[in-house]
Write an enzyme that holds these catalytic residues in place. Structure first.
Site, PDB file in Angstrom:
ATOM      1  N   GLU A 115       0.856  -1.173   0.000  1.00 27.66           N
ATOM      2  CA  GLU A 115       0.000   0.000   0.000  1.00 27.66           C
ATOM      3  C   GLU A 115       0.895   1.226   0.000  1.00 27.66           C
ATOM      4  OE1 GLU A 115      -0.547  -2.197   2.718  1.00 27.66           O
ATOM      5  OE2 GLU A 115      -2.413  -3.148   2.126  1.00 27.66           O
ATOM      6  N   TYR A 127       7.728   2.165  -7.578  1.00 33.16           N
ATOM      7  CA  TYR A 127       7.097   0.844  -7.625  1.00 33.16           C
ATOM      8  C   TYR A 127       6.729   0.464  -9.059  1.00 33.16           C
ATOM      9  CZ  TYR A 127       6.699   1.610  -2.582  1.00 33.16           C
ATOM     10  OH  TYR A 127       6.973   1.864  -1.265  1.00 33.16           O
TER      11      TYR A 127
END
Length: 158
Positions: A115, A127
């Site tokens: 998250e 990411y």
């Protein structure tokens, strides 16, 4: 995977990676508080010492410059926390930490989840560069000064 490894970042910085020890907690907490608006408590890092999850430290010339925390079970893995000291950001350390965590869990899991605050564009870009993709959102997941912020749920096939 060895608990002590040397890596080189994309900017040429040499990192020594090793597992967290009880003697590291004070330094890790200082770094945690310097980068996160709502930092983890000491007990969360102490869980790493008990084996519930793994925390690797990245050091450069004996200085703590970052860390990454992961857990795995049931065929999945989760990136729980990652941080790079403010003065060492944008030098490839975050990418090395993430790759190190993925390498550790890939023999234990098929997918890694994480998250991230929807406002944390730098982390989302990191990411995405490392193969993570959006799989959903968690409403009001993160506390903020004025309430809560949504989390972007991301995953990577290992």
């Amino acid at each position: 995977m060895s608990s002590s490894v040397s890596l080189k970042t994309s900017s040429g910085l040499l990192l020594d990676m090793r597992l967290l020890t009880a003697n590291d907690l004070a330094d890790v907490l200082l770094l945690e508080r310097s980068v996160h608006s709502h930092p983890w408590r000491q007990s969360s890092f102490e869980d790493c010492l008990r084996g519930r999850q793994r925390c690797w430290l990245a050091e450069s010339k004996g200085t703590l410059v970052g860390y990454v925390v992961v857990a795995h079970g049931g065929g999945d893995a989760e990136l729980l926390n990652i941080a790079v000291a403010p003065s060492y950001q944008r030098k490839g350390i975050g990418s090395c930490l993430l790759q190190y965590a993925v390498d550790y869990v890939k023999d234990h899991a098929d997918m890694m989840f994480l998250e991230v605050r929807v406002s944390n564009r730098k982390a989302i870009e990191l990411y995405a560069r490392e193969g993570f993709f959006e799989v959903g959102q968690r409403k009001n997941y993160y506390p903020t000064v004025n309430g809560h912020e949504d989390a972007l749920l991301m995953a990577c096939q290992l």
